[in-house]
Design a protein around this motif. Structure first.
Motif, PDB file in Angstrom:
ATOM      1  N   UNK A 279      22.230  22.277  -8.897  1.00  0.00           N
ATOM      2  CA  UNK A 279      21.743  23.051  -7.757  1.00  0.00           C
ATOM      3  C   UNK A 279      21.129  22.223  -6.642  1.00  0.00           C
ATOM      4  N   UNK A 280      20.865  20.962  -6.873  1.00  0.00           N
ATOM      5  CA  UNK A 280      20.269  20.140  -5.820  1.00  0.00           C
ATOM      6  C   UNK A 280      21.339  19.294  -5.138  1.00  0.00           C
ATOM      7  N   UNK A 286      21.657  15.388  -7.384  1.00  0.00           N
ATOM      8  CA  UNK A 286      22.455  16.481  -7.919  1.00  0.00           C
ATOM      9  C   UNK A 286      23.903  16.446  -7.464  1.00  0.00           C
ATOM     10  N   UNK A 287      24.672  17.442  -7.905  1.00  0.00           N
ATOM     11  CA  UNK A 287      26.073  17.546  -7.528  1.00  0.00           C
ATOM     12  C   UNK A 287      26.262  18.266  -6.193  1.00  0.00           C
ATOM     13  N   UNK A 288      25.258  19.012  -5.785  1.00  0.00           N
ATOM     14  CA  UNK A 288      25.400  19.774  -4.556  1.00  0.00           C
ATOM     15  C   UNK A 288      26.373  20.918  -4.689  1.00  0.00           C
ATOM     16  N   UNK A 289      26.416  21.558  -5.860  1.00  0.00           N
ATOM     17  CA  UNK A 289      27.336  22.673  -6.077  1.00  0.00           C
ATOM     18  C   UNK A 289      27.049  23.807  -5.094  1.00  0.00           C
ATOM     19  N   UNK A 301      16.954  32.440  -9.896  1.00  0.00           N
ATOM     20  CA  UNK A 301      15.774  32.154  -9.074  1.00  0.00           C
ATOM     21  C   UNK A 301      15.433  30.671  -9.089  1.00  0.00           C
ATOM     22  N   UNK A 302      15.611  30.032 -10.254  1.00  0.00           N
ATOM     23  CA  UNK A 302      15.324  28.601 -10.373  1.00  0.00           C
ATOM     24  C   UNK A 302      16.234  27.790  -9.460  1.00  0.00           C
ATOM     25  N   UNK A 303      17.532  28.103  -9.475  1.00  0.00           N
ATOM     26  CA  UNK A 303      18.476  27.399  -8.607  1.00  0.00           C
ATOM     27  C   UNK A 303      18.113  27.592  -7.141  1.00  0.00           C
ATOM     28  N   UNK A 304      17.743  28.816  -6.785  1.00  0.00           N
ATOM     29  CA  UNK A 304      17.377  29.094  -5.396  1.00  0.00           C
ATOM     30  C   UNK A 304      16.155  28.294  -4.976  1.00  0.00           C
ATOM     31  N   UNK A 305      15.175  28.189  -5.872  1.00  0.00           N
ATOM     32  CA  UNK A 305      13.968  27.429  -5.550  1.00  0.00           C
ATOM     33  C   UNK A 305      14.271  25.938  -5.429  1.00  0.00           C
ATOM     34  N   UNK A 308      16.305  25.416  -1.969  1.00  0.00           N
ATOM     35  CA  UNK A 308      15.925  26.287  -0.856  1.00  0.00           C
ATOM     36  C   UNK A 308      16.206  25.658   0.504  1.00  0.00           C
ATOM     37  N   UNK A 309      15.927  24.373   0.657  1.00  0.00           N
ATOM     38  CA  UNK A 309      16.050  23.744   1.975  1.00  0.00           C
ATOM     39  C   UNK A 309      17.509  23.653   2.417  1.00  0.00           C
ATOM     40  N   UNK A 310      18.423  23.353   1.503  1.00  0.00           N
ATOM     41  CA  UNK A 310      19.816  23.190   1.919  1.00  0.00           C
ATOM     42  C   UNK A 310      20.583  24.496   1.914  1.00  0.00           C
ATOM     43  N   UNK A 311      19.989  25.579   1.445  1.00  0.00           N
ATOM     44  CA  UNK A 311      20.745  26.809   1.288  1.00  0.00           C
ATOM     45  C   UNK A 311      20.260  27.953   2.147  1.00  0.00           C
TER      46      UNK A 311
END
Length: 335
Positions: A279-280, A286-289, A301-305, A308-311
């Protein structure tokens, strides 16, 4: 009346019930990219989410990546939550850029093709948009990364996802309660599946979505219970080589668990380290998925947190700080 004639009559009746006449076309007040509809804004992206009975999943996605956008944001994204609601008609409820669509079907794996094809048909009749992404309610999505990716794609004849090419037919095998041999009965002469995007997410341009979601396609969806395969087959048979297939890079769409450890424990709860890796962004290790699926509500929710900045959706390609952007600057920046 014979059994075949009765079945045909039921399909025709269901299709007739599906049409929901309206004089209103849903359109955003702003957009990131120039519209394909002269004089009328169109949504840059509609995300169709096939939701089930699990309320916790719906709450998680509506509190994270599918939350309503802040006033003044420049990216026009609609979230369409497709529900099963057996009954005599199709209806919807709209709040801002979120639409709850209730389709005349049941909430089972076998009926997912009806839910998806029905959603695409409803969109073609009611919404002005450019691209549509189909996903499930156990996924997390980085909308900004998708917008950035689609901004470089052709506006028409687009089919995007993790592609499976020329897969052999699977006959007489039960899969999630559906029989794959139904495919051979619906498409006479088929010896292999056409190229199709597999898994929880794929995207279509608006013209492709409209082409594969007419009344006859909805009738086929009544009998073919393999949703992603059906979409690929309809695209291949109706558009042929004119469709522009774009295979998602390996890191674009990821599973919430690792295939190398596909056990009950790893499938039930991915580790925090694994989610961070997916998710990062690459700059953070991270992989930037863009999409991670088969995860639990709290993991959404964890992935979103984590990302958050890139999404966030602020309309500026290559930059994402979550703050509302000036609409005119966003559009001019996209050329």
């Amino acid at each position: 009346m014979s059994g075949t004639a009765l079945l045909a009559a039921c399909v025709v009746a269901r299709i007739a019930q599906f049409r929901e006449p309206t004089s209103v076309v849903l359109a955003p007040s702003h957009e990131c990219w120039p519209s394909v509809y002269p004089g009328a804004p169109a949504y840059d992206l509609v995300v169709v989410i096939a939701v089930g009975a699990n309320a916790l999943r719906r709450e998680a996605l509506r509190e994270s990546w599918a939350a309503p956008h802040a006033a003044g944001t420049a990216c026009s994204v609609m979230h369409l939550l497709a529900h099963a609601a057996p009954g005599p008609r199709v209806y919807h409820r709209r709040t801002g850029d979120e639409v709850l669509l209730f389709l005349n079907t049941t909430d089972t794996y076998e009926r997912l093709p009806v839910k998806v094809i029905g959603s695409l048909q409803w969109l073609s009749a009611h919404v002005r948009y450019k691209y549509v992404l189909k996903t499930d309610d156990d996924a997390w999505i980085c909308t900004h990364a998708l917008l950035e990716t689609f901004g470089a794609f052709p506006r028409e004849r687009l089919y995007w996802g993790k592609m499976n090419t020329r897969h052999a037919l699977i006959a007489n095998v039960t899969h999630h309660g559906s029989v794959h041999s139904a495919f051979t009965r619906a498409f006479d002469g088929a010896t292999r599946y056409s190229t199709y995007a597999f898994g929880a997410a794929y995207a279509l341009s608006a013209d492709v979505a409209a082409t594969i979601s007419d009344a006859s396609a909805l009738g086929v969806a009544e009998h073919v219970h393999i949703e992603d395969v059906l979409v690929g087959e309809l695209i291949s048979r109706r558009l042929g080589s004119s469709v522009r297939v774009r295979d998602a890079r390996r890191s674009a769409i990821s599973l919430g668990y690792t295939r190398q450890q596909d056990s009950a424990s790893t499938r039930s709860r991915a580790t925090h380290w694994h989610l961070r890796r997916l998710c990062t962004a690459a700059a953070d290790g991270g992989k930037g998925s863009m999409i991670v699926h088969r995860i639990f509500p709290q993991q959404v929710r964890t992935c979103a947190a984590m990302a958050a900045r890139r999404c966030a959706c602020d309309g500026r390609v290559g930059r994402c700080d979550g703050r509302p952007a000036n609409v005119s600057q966003a559009v001019s920046g996209l050329g």
